[in-house]
Design a protein around this motif. Structure first.
Motif, PDB file in Angstrom:
ATOM      1  N   ALA A  67       2.125   1.456   8.916  1.00 35.98           N
ATOM      2  CA  ALA A  67       2.675   0.134   8.596  1.00 35.98           C
ATOM      3  C   ALA A  67       1.746  -0.996   9.013  1.00 35.98           C
ATOM      4  O   ALA A  67       2.128  -2.157   8.999  1.00 35.98           O
ATOM      5  CB  ALA A  67       4.040  -0.046   9.241  1.00 35.98           C
ATOM      6  N   SER A  68       0.508  -0.651   9.383  1.00 32.09           N
ATOM      7  CA  SER A  68      -0.482  -1.707   9.571  1.00 32.09           C
ATOM      8  C   SER A  68      -1.584  -1.574   8.523  1.00 32.09           C
ATOM      9  O   SER A  68      -2.648  -2.180   8.643  1.00 32.09           O
ATOM     10  CB  SER A  68      -1.080  -1.648  10.980  1.00 32.09           C
ATOM     11  OG  SER A  68      -1.710  -0.403  11.192  1.00 32.09           O
ATOM     12  N   ALA A  69      -1.361  -0.730   7.516  1.00 33.75           N
ATOM     13  CA  ALA A  69      -2.350  -0.551   6.449  1.00 33.75           C
ATOM     14  C   ALA A  69      -1.640  -0.215   5.143  1.00 33.75           C
ATOM     15  O   ALA A  69      -1.848   0.849   4.557  1.00 33.75           O
ATOM     16  CB  ALA A  69      -3.348   0.549   6.811  1.00 33.75           C
ATOM     17  N   SER A  70      -0.802  -1.149   4.673  1.00 36.13           N
ATOM     18  CA  SER A  70      -0.017  -0.878   3.478  1.00 36.13           C
ATOM     19  C   SER A  70      -0.918  -0.729   2.259  1.00 36.13           C
ATOM     20  O   SER A  70      -2.004  -1.294   2.212  1.00 36.13           O
ATOM     21  CB  SER A  70       0.971  -2.023   3.240  1.00 36.13           C
ATOM     22  OG  SER A  70       0.273  -3.234   3.018  1.00 36.13           O
ATOM     23  N   GLY A  71      -0.454   0.026   1.266  1.00 36.78           N
ATOM     24  CA  GLY A  71      -1.235   0.161   0.038  1.00 36.78           C
ATOM     25  C   GLY A  71      -0.867   1.407  -0.744  1.00 36.78           C
ATOM     26  O   GLY A  71      -0.240   2.328  -0.206  1.00 36.78           O
ATOM     27  N   TYR A 119       2.336   6.459   5.836  1.00 40.51           N
ATOM     28  CA  TYR A 119       3.295   5.570   6.471  1.00 40.51           C
ATOM     29  C   TYR A 119       2.695   4.782   7.631  1.00 40.51           C
ATOM     30  O   TYR A 119       3.316   4.596   8.661  1.00 40.51           O
ATOM     31  CB  TYR A 119       4.564   6.330   6.865  1.00 40.51           C
ATOM     32  CG  TYR A 119       5.364   6.655   5.634  1.00 40.51           C
ATOM     33  CD1 TYR A 119       6.177   5.683   5.050  1.00 40.51           C
ATOM     34  CD2 TYR A 119       5.261   7.893   5.004  1.00 40.51           C
ATOM     35  CE1 TYR A 119       6.876   5.947   3.876  1.00 40.51           C
ATOM     36  CE2 TYR A 119       5.953   8.159   3.829  1.00 40.51           C
ATOM     37  CZ  TYR A 119       6.755   7.181   3.272  1.00 40.51           C
ATOM     38  OH  TYR A 119       7.439   7.430   2.125  1.00 40.51           O
ATOM     39  N   ILE A 165      11.079  -0.219   6.724  1.00 41.25           N
ATOM     40  CA  ILE A 165       9.761   0.405   6.639  1.00 41.25           C
ATOM     41  C   ILE A 165       9.935   1.922   6.682  1.00 41.25           C
ATOM     42  O   ILE A 165      10.482   2.456   7.648  1.00 41.25           O
ATOM     43  CB  ILE A 165       8.869  -0.061   7.807  1.00 41.25           C
ATOM     44  CG1 ILE A 165       8.706  -1.590   7.779  1.00 41.25           C
ATOM     45  CG2 ILE A 165       7.523   0.632   7.766  1.00 41.25           C
ATOM     46  CD1 ILE A 165       7.911  -2.120   6.621  1.00 41.25           C
ATOM     47  N   GLY A 166       9.476   2.591   5.659  1.00 39.79           N
ATOM     48  CA  GLY A 166       9.620   4.041   5.612  1.00 39.79           C
ATOM     49  C   GLY A 166       8.790   4.715   6.689  1.00 39.79           C
ATOM     50  O   GLY A 166       7.856   4.136   7.229  1.00 39.79           O
ATOM     51  N   GLN A 167       9.164   5.928   7.049  1.00 39.65           N
ATOM     52  CA  GLN A 167       8.328   6.728   7.940  1.00 39.65           C
ATOM     53  C   GLN A 167       8.272   8.166   7.448  1.00 39.65           C
ATOM     54  O   GLN A 167       9.122   8.610   6.689  1.00 39.65           O
ATOM     55  CB  GLN A 167       8.800   6.629   9.393  1.00 39.65           C
ATOM     56  CG  GLN A 167      10.287   6.618   9.608  1.00 39.65           C
ATOM     57  CD  GLN A 167      10.642   6.378  11.076  1.00 39.65           C
ATOM     58  OE1 GLN A 167      10.921   7.316  11.790  1.00 39.65           O
ATOM     59  NE2 GLN A 167      10.622   5.122  11.516  1.00 39.65           N
ATOM     60  N   SER A 202       3.430   0.344  -1.795  1.00 41.72           N
ATOM     61  CA  SER A 202       3.262  -0.132  -0.418  1.00 41.72           C
ATOM     62  C   SER A 202       2.869   1.008   0.504  1.00 41.72           C
ATOM     63  O   SER A 202       2.307   0.798   1.569  1.00 41.72           O
ATOM     64  CB  SER A 202       4.565  -0.752   0.090  1.00 41.72           C
ATOM     65  OG  SER A 202       5.584   0.227   0.120  1.00 41.72           O
ATOM     66  N   GLY A 203       3.179   2.242   0.104  1.00 36.71           N
ATOM     67  CA  GLY A 203       3.000   3.366   1.009  1.00 36.71           C
ATOM     68  C   GLY A 203       4.053   3.367   2.106  1.00 36.71           C
ATOM     69  O   GLY A 203       4.006   4.167   3.033  1.00 36.71           O
ATOM     70  N   LEU A 204       5.018   2.438   2.015  1.00 36.60           N
ATOM     71  CA  LEU A 204       6.024   2.278   3.066  1.00 36.60           C
ATOM     72  C   LEU A 204       7.428   2.294   2.487  1.00 36.60           C
ATOM     73  O   LEU A 204       8.366   1.791   3.102  1.00 36.60           O
ATOM     74  CB  LEU A 204       5.801   0.943   3.794  1.00 36.60           C
ATOM     75  CG  LEU A 204       4.430   0.749   4.419  1.00 36.60           C
ATOM     76  CD1 LEU A 204       4.280  -0.682   4.932  1.00 36.60           C
ATOM     77  CD2 LEU A 204       4.204   1.732   5.549  1.00 36.60           C
ATOM     78  N   ASP A 205       7.577   2.851   1.288  1.00 41.16           N
ATOM     79  CA  ASP A 205       8.883   2.871   0.628  1.00 41.16           C
ATOM     80  C   ASP A 205       9.918   3.514   1.547  1.00 41.16           C
ATOM     81  O   ASP A 205       9.790   4.683   1.902  1.00 41.16           O
ATOM     82  CB  ASP A 205       8.760   3.676  -0.683  1.00 41.16           C
ATOM     83  CG  ASP A 205       9.935   3.441  -1.615  1.00 41.16           C
ATOM     84  OD1 ASP A 205      11.000   3.021  -1.121  1.00 41.16           O
ATOM     85  OD2 ASP A 205       9.782   3.677  -2.830  1.00 41.16           O
TER      86      ASP A 205
END
Lengths: 571, 187
Positions: free
Chosen positions: B78-82, B76, B55-57, B123-126
């Motif tokens: 990680a409870s609201a990906s998109g 980033y 999970i990216g930050q 994902s917004g979490l790359d």
């Protein structure tokens, strides 16, 4: 476009072709009375289920009985999904204490999962408890896929059988589909996905301090077991909002490759089953070839468009090093795998995504849209793809018959006006639903247009895509559209129901009518359905039907946007 | 009516077997064979969990390599990906990228910025950036940390992941792991 990109795409297509035959043989053995694989282990479980549900698996049904059983099963399914969502606050395994989704959202989701659409107006990690995901949504991932598979099997039986009205037993088709096909595949896939990094736990969301010391809440859950069936069953509903773009759902390029393979493995295998059951293997391959050609063309068209990047970006944004338009695409997948996944998931009625279709270039994003508009017959959803394609086959045989002025025949049967009427009905319901509901939304200034994320021609694409995806039971989205409103939840729910049931009924009617026919001996005037000419004609019919219906609206959405983009217009 | 009863019983037995037993069996095997993976690939550093490898930050400090822009929550989350879901002709997208370009290049029109540093992931979490994006940041990080660029380039090369099975995916650098590696070498 790079050499590596082209190799990746071709590699995928080759592997898919290699698995088609074994999968097809396996499916035939499960559904066609040949000795089923793993009978010794799974047989007792199967018989236990029949006993518990008071089902007589050997009693053959006619098309009306079959249809009634299917509708009853779907109704109870919908009620179960709706009830579990509304009660989720009081049910176990809800570590984040999520309240129940609203009634209209719950209705939309229930219909969505029951119809194998998996359109998601909600965001998984912010809405659904683990219990809801496992027992409401996952069950339908199995059940709705099994229903689609069953209908395709019935149509194949209708083609293969003569002078009978018995088409098989709905209950046994469902149970065998789940037990022998979906569950074993899903189970193996789930374990593989965990090895790649997909999570499978019941922990509350992990709260961590990042390296720079800010807080980050990481959503958790039993993801792998659900992800596997979501793909195998061409459902597509992501555990998390970002679906298969989320690193916990799709952590590596290898996992991504397997996901794309799982989406198409059963739909591709079914073409082989078609050939085997109707004792015309080359016809099965001719249908396969039509699907494969459309898939390949679509993939490369979208790949070309995305590779060119977005010309509106500033000069010193370097798009060429990474190969094109990177907005809405993950680094590990790059342009190639994003485009391939998008084409595969919309060719099949899967709808899982590993990139955001909304941010594709206009023409790149038009390919997924067109894939669904063509009726999801490019392999298509599990079962649904094949029966949709067979409707086009009937139309093709009919048109070929008109050309030579003879009564059309298909695999030893006369195709008569009733069959063609039902096929046309099937082909008309689809565009009618999409275009009417899109038009209403566009005119609805205070309920249709307020949900848009993008202005201009792209906005029309968002709405058109939504209704196309719902009616086609795909479930992917131009996700900018805020569809969690009363209007969209209801209208899209209705579109999904129409796209499922009003299209299954004509298919069952065709199956019934075909099964009753006498065998007609092949003659010189019979148009062969196992040649390259047939494949070419089939592709033409699909494209002509699709293009005539949807070209006007496509010119106003992606095509218009494309030219606006080239002339430097922004909105 | 017979259909309704059969449907209800079938849904019940499916719920018990596929909804409860199946995920628990997968969970059992996953926890036994791949405990690290199935629990989220969480990384410990100096006695505390600093995040997930997958999970990216977000990073702001000059001393760290930065991740891609993120549209997940406020960045980033990680409870609201998109993703951003902005279309290619949307002026919000173009002006966002324009602003970032100006900041990253210091208004120098000759500097070219790799596109992944300007675009949001779906994902917004790359967790990754491209090797080109890492190379772009090497001078800044080297200056902030006082290590020389060639040394830093070697570290980046070591944490670059290649394509899988020779051709699959794209070469990439895991930002969190790279930054952890930097912290181990120079504090």
């Amino acid at each position: 476009m790079t050499l590596n990109g082209i190799l990746q795409i071709l590699g995928y297509l080759v592997v898919l072709t290699l698995v088609t035959k074994p999968m097809g043989i396996y499916l035939t053995r499960v559904f066609d009375g040949e000795r089923a694989p793993f009978e010794r282990i799974l047989g007792p479980i199967e018989r236990m289920i029949y006993a518990f549900c008071r089902i007589k698996p050997d009693s053959e049904m006619n098309w009306k009985q079959y249809g009634r059983a299917m509708v009853a099963f779907s109704m109870i399914s919908t009620l179960a999904v709706y009830a579990i969502q509304r009660l989720q606050y009081y049910l176990p395994l809800n570590p984040q204490a999520f309240a129940a989704p609203s009634p209209d959202s719950s209705f939309n989701t229930a219909v969505s999962f029951m119809t194998n659409t998996n359109w998601q107006g909600y965001s998984g990690e912010a809405t659904m408890s683990y219990f809801t995901q496992m027992t409401a949504l996952s069950i339908q991932n199995f059940a709705s896929a099994a229903v689609g598979l069953a209908i395709a099997v019935v149509l194949i039986r209708g083609i293969a059988r003569f002078e009978t009205d018995s088409l098989g037993n709905f209950w046994s088709d469902i149970v065998r589909g789940i037990l022998y096909v979906l569950l074993p595949l899903a189970f193996v896939a789930a374990i593989f996905f965990v090895s790649q990094g997909v999570i499978q736990n019941f922990k509350p969301y992990e709260v961590v301090q990042t390296l720079e010391g800010t807080g980050q809440t990481i959503a958790m859950g039993p993801v792998a077991s659900q992800l596997a069936i979501v793909l195998v069953g061409t459902n597509g509903g992501g555990f998390f909002n970002a679906n298969s773009a989320h690193p916990f759902l799709n952590p590596t390029p290898l996992a991504n490759f397997v996901q794309m393979l799982l989406i198409l493995i059963i739909p591709a295998g079914l073409t082989y089953t078609l050939g085997r059951v109707t004792r015309s293997q080359s016809h099965g391959w001719a249908v396969y070839a039509a699907m494969m050609i459309l898939l390949t063309c679509g993939t490369f068209a979208s790949y070309w468009a995305e590779s060119r990047g977005n010309p509106l970006l500033p000069q010193n944004a370097d798009q060429s090093t990474l190969g094109g338009n990177m907005e809405g695409k993950e680094s590990r997948f790059g342009i190639t795998n994003s485009v391939l996944f998008a084409t595969v998931t919309t060719g099949a009625s899967c709808g899982a995504v590993n990139s955001m279709h909304d941010s594709f270039t206009p023409l790149g994003g038009m390919v997924p849209l067109v894939n669904i508009l063509l009726g999801e017959v490019i392999f298509g959803g599990i079962g649904a793809g094949l029966y949709g394609m067979l409707v086009f086959v009937i139309l093709t045989v009919f048109i070929a018959g008109l050309m030579v002025g003879r009564t059309p025949e298909y695999l030893g049967k006369k195709i008569e006006s009733y069959d063609v009427q039902m096929a046309i009905l099937y082909a008309l319901i689809f565009p009618l639903t999409i275009l009417v509901l899109t038009a209403i939304s566009v005119l609805g200034e205070d309920f249709g247009l307020t949900s848009l994320n993008n202005p201009g021609a792209h906005g029309l694409s968002e709405i058109l895509y939504a209704f196309t995806s719902a009616t086609g039971n795909n479930g992917s989205a131009f996700a900018g559209l805020n569809a969690n409103t009363l209007w969209y939840n209801t209208a899209l729910g209705a579109a999904m129901l129409v796209g499922r049931f009003l299209m299954i009924v004509p298919v069952l009617a065709i199956a019934n009518n075909l099964a009753r026919k006498k065998r007609v001996p092949e003659s010189l005037g019979t148009f062969p359905v196992n040649t390259a000419l047939f494949t070419a004609l089939l592709i033409s019919v699909i494209i002509i039907v699709g293009a005539l219906t949807f070209f006007p609206v496509l010119t106003l959405s992606p095509i218009l946007e494309h030219f606006q983009m080239l002339s430097g217009q922004k909105f | 009516m017979k259909d309704i009863i059969a449907s209800t019983l079938l849904i019940l037995i499916l719920t018990a077997s596929l909804g409860v037993v199946y995920p628990i069996v997968v969970w059992g095997i996953a926890q036994a064979v791949f405990p690290f993976r199935s629990n989220g690939s969480l990384i410990e550093h100096e006695g505390r969990i600093v995040g997930s490898e997958l999970i990216g930050q977000g990073f702001l400090s000059e001393r760290y390599f930065h991740s891609r822009p993120s549209a997940a929550g406020s960045g980033y989350d990680a409870s609201a990906s998109g993703g951003s879901n902005l279309g290619p002709t949307n002026s919000k997208l173009i002006s966002r990228i324009q602003t970032d370009v100006e900041e990253l290049t210091g208004n120098d029109p000759t500097v070219r910025v790799p596109a992944d540093l300007l675009t949001t992931s779906p994902s917004g979490l790359d967790p990754h950036i491209s090797p080109a994006a890492a190379e772009f940041q090497i001078p800044r990080v080297a200056r902030a940390r006082g290590i020389n660029e060639s040394e830093l380039r070697r570290i980046v090369a070591e944490s670059t992941e290649a394509r899988e099975v020779l051709i699959l995916g794209e070469p990439r650098v895991n930002v969190l792991r790279l930054n952890l590696q930097l912290d181990r070498i120079s504090r």
